[in-house]
Design an enzyme around this catalytic site. Structure first.
Site, PDB file in Angstrom:
ATOM      1  N   SER A 216       0.413  -6.950  -1.767  1.00  0.00           N
ATOM      2  CA  SER A 216       0.017  -6.285  -3.013  1.00  0.00           C
ATOM      3  C   SER A 216       0.872  -5.029  -3.250  1.00  0.00           C
ATOM      4  CB  SER A 216      -1.473  -5.924  -2.914  1.00  0.00           C
ATOM      5  OG  SER A 216      -1.836  -4.978  -3.875  1.00  0.00           O
TER       6      SER A 216
ATOM      7  N   ASP B 135      -0.867  -9.645  -9.058  1.00  0.00           N
ATOM      8  CA  ASP B 135      -1.545  -8.753  -8.105  1.00  0.00           C
ATOM      9  C   ASP B 135      -2.765  -8.108  -8.762  1.00  0.00           C
ATOM     10  OD1 ASP B 135      -1.856  -6.908  -5.775  1.00  0.00           O
ATOM     11  OD2 ASP B 135      -1.403  -5.443  -7.322  1.00  0.00           O
TER      12      ASP B 135
ATOM     13  N   LYS C 238       4.506  -4.583  -6.010  1.00  0.00           N
ATOM     14  CA  LYS C 238       4.690  -3.551  -7.044  1.00  0.00           C
ATOM     15  C   LYS C 238       5.908  -2.685  -6.730  1.00  0.00           C
ATOM     16  CE  LYS C 238       0.357  -2.811  -6.400  1.00  0.00           C
ATOM     17  NZ  LYS C 238      -1.052  -2.559  -6.264  1.00  0.00           N
TER      18      LYS C 238
ATOM     19  N   ARG D 173     -10.420  -9.549  -5.452  1.00  0.00           N
ATOM     20  CA  ARG D 173     -10.629  -9.096  -4.062  1.00  0.00           C
ATOM     21  C   ARG D 173     -11.683  -7.991  -3.995  1.00  0.00           C
ATOM     22  NH1 ARG D 173      -5.047  -7.039  -2.574  1.00  0.00           N
ATOM     23  NH2 ARG D 173      -6.057  -6.329  -0.679  1.00  0.00           N
TER      24      ARG D 173
ATOM     25  N   HIS E  89       6.706   5.559  -1.508  1.00  0.00           N
ATOM     26  CA  HIS E  89       5.352   5.126  -1.854  1.00  0.00           C
ATOM     27  C   HIS E  89       4.382   5.617  -0.796  1.00  0.00           C
ATOM     28  CE1 HIS E  89       2.110   2.680  -3.434  1.00  0.00           C
ATOM     29  NE2 HIS E  89       1.822   2.371  -2.184  1.00  0.00           N
TER      30      HIS E  89
END
Ligand code: URA
Length: 431
Positions: A181, A159, A185, A166, A80
């Site tokens: 967050s 999220d 995921k 947010r 990621h």
């Protein structure tokens, strides 16, 4: 919910049950947005303990679908990136890792704002399908080693809801909220090992290096507590990665790296990322994994893997064999240096925004992408330029966007008579 808000406001640690109540109520809509906002602001101001951050991550992960990858034979790994400009590493690293025997069901996102999205990049290859059935995902991953798809199912809806709030309540920049967050995921994607590429610099989520280190450490802690092998690399996004920004342009550059025709920052980062993916997956020593990573480029096995994956997902591999077949924008405008000197700094986020304005990205989710649009950067931070040298080439089908893009590009790139001190490409590794 009133009591939970009051507790956090007063700096008292929330229990697992309270956090689960919050995530559930957020997803179902039972907790009104004003109470969600109030708690998020209290978290923003007072922070969260490691235990709270972990519990929030798991509660958000469990709010939606969690991918079950047990049908994939062997250990699965995932990568990621926290996002950037010109970050086409997934298209290079996934086939490299597959060539080394890793198993990857790589789910990626789409372009939004200044950052690109791997799914859009891949979809610039004619015929490429980023949506596969479960059966296809497992068949392709078991046969070839990897597939590259968009996010499937209903991933971490708590999220999604919280991020939306947010975004409009000035509570995005909170370390525990960002870490939970992202990790909610990633954990929902279901792999056994996770490699995080945490960017720092002007094009990154964390512009400051020490903030990026804190984020990496927090995410690694979460991953390990969830019993996943997790490693984070801290990599430079103060300069766009490689030379191409924009979908089809980035595919061409990825192919050059996979064919061993382009070395430099992009190649170096891909070698490092693949090395750690192989290390997580196989347990082989770092040095051996690094040797194998370089070898799979040199002997073209990674390039062949890339074609196998593209072909399995319906893509036309003749454009990979000959990237001049990929579509090209009608207009290519060369930006010339206005004076001689060193490129001292590049506002990378702004360069991403310029690429978006030329058609390569989306200002809002509903925008359509022009796969041919983007920027080829000719000179990067640290390079010397003579007046009149080409510093970048803008690619677009929308001629009316060129004038403003040139103005903005010239402002985004700072020149100096003094050679700038370059920041490291890979700053640190958090294990
Ligand atoms: N990306 C995410 O997925 N979450 C954040 O909070 C910030 C960036």
């Amino acid at each position: 919910m009133y009591d939970i808000i009051a507790k956090k406001r007063d700096g008292v640690e929330l229990s697992k049950e309270e956090i689960e109540f919050f995530a559930k109520g957020c997803t179902s809509g039972e907790i009104p947005d004003y109470q969600v906002s109030a708690l998020l602001m209290a978290i923003y101001i007072n922070g969260m303990s490691d235990t709270e951050t972990f519990n929030l991550t798991i509660a958000m992960k469990n709010s939606g679908d969690v991918a079950d990858l047990t049908a994939v034979e062997g250990m699965t790994v995932d990568k990621h990136s926290t996002g950037g400009v010109g970050d086409k590493t997934t298209m290079i690293v996934v086939p490299m890792a597959a060539a080394l025997g890793c198993k990857m069901v790589k789910m990626s996102g789409r372009a939004l704002g200044h950052t690109g999205g791997t799914v859009d990049k891949l979809e610039s290859i004619p015929g490429y399908r980023s949506e596969l059935s479960k059966k296809e995902i497992f068949e392709i991953t078991n046969r070839i080693g990897a597939c590259m798809i968009g996010h499937t199912g209903n991933l971490a809806p708590a999220d999604r809801k919280m991020y939306g709030i947010r975004d409009v309540t000035a509570t995005v920049d909170s370390l525990p909220l960002i870490a939970s967050s992202i990790m909610s995921k990633k954990l929902a994607c279901g792999s056994d090992g996770i490699l995080l590429d945490v960017k720092f610099g002007s094009g990154a989520l964390m512009t400051d290096m020490s903030d990026a280190v804190s984020l990496a450490s927090e995410m690694v802690k979460i991953g390990k507590t969830a019993s996943k092998k997790t490693i984070a690399l801290l990599t430079n996004m103060d300069v766009p990665l490689g030379y191409a920004v924009g979908n089809a342009l980035e595919v061409k550059e990825a192919v050059r790296v996979l064919k061993g025709e382009q070395k430099g920052d992009l190649y170096d980062i891909c070698i490092e990322l693949t090395t750690y993916l192989a290390h997580i997956s196989s347990g082989l020593p770092y040095a051996e994994c690094r040797r194998l990573s370089a070898e799979c480029i040199d002997n073209l096995t990674a390039f062949e893997k890339f074609k196998e994956i593209i072909s399995a997902q319906g893509g036309d591999t003749s454009v990979i064999d000959d990237t001049s077949k990929l579509p090209l924008a009608r207009y290519q405008y060369e930006i010339k240096a206005e004076r001689s000197g060193y490129i001292a700094h590049m506002n990378t986020q702004e360069i991403g925004m310029i690429s978006m304005s030329l058609g390569a990205g989306r200002a809002v989710k509903e925008d359509k992408i022009d796969y041919t649009a983007g920027i080829i950067i000719s000179k990067k931070t640290g390079d010397f330029v003579n007046v009149g040298d080409t510093i970048a080439i803008l690619h677009t089908n929308n001629e009316s966007k060129i004038y403003e893009a040139v103005m903005k590009y010239n402002l985004a790139v700072t020149c100096s008579e003094v050679k700038p001190e370059l920041q490291p490409l890979i700053y640190d590794v958090v294990k």
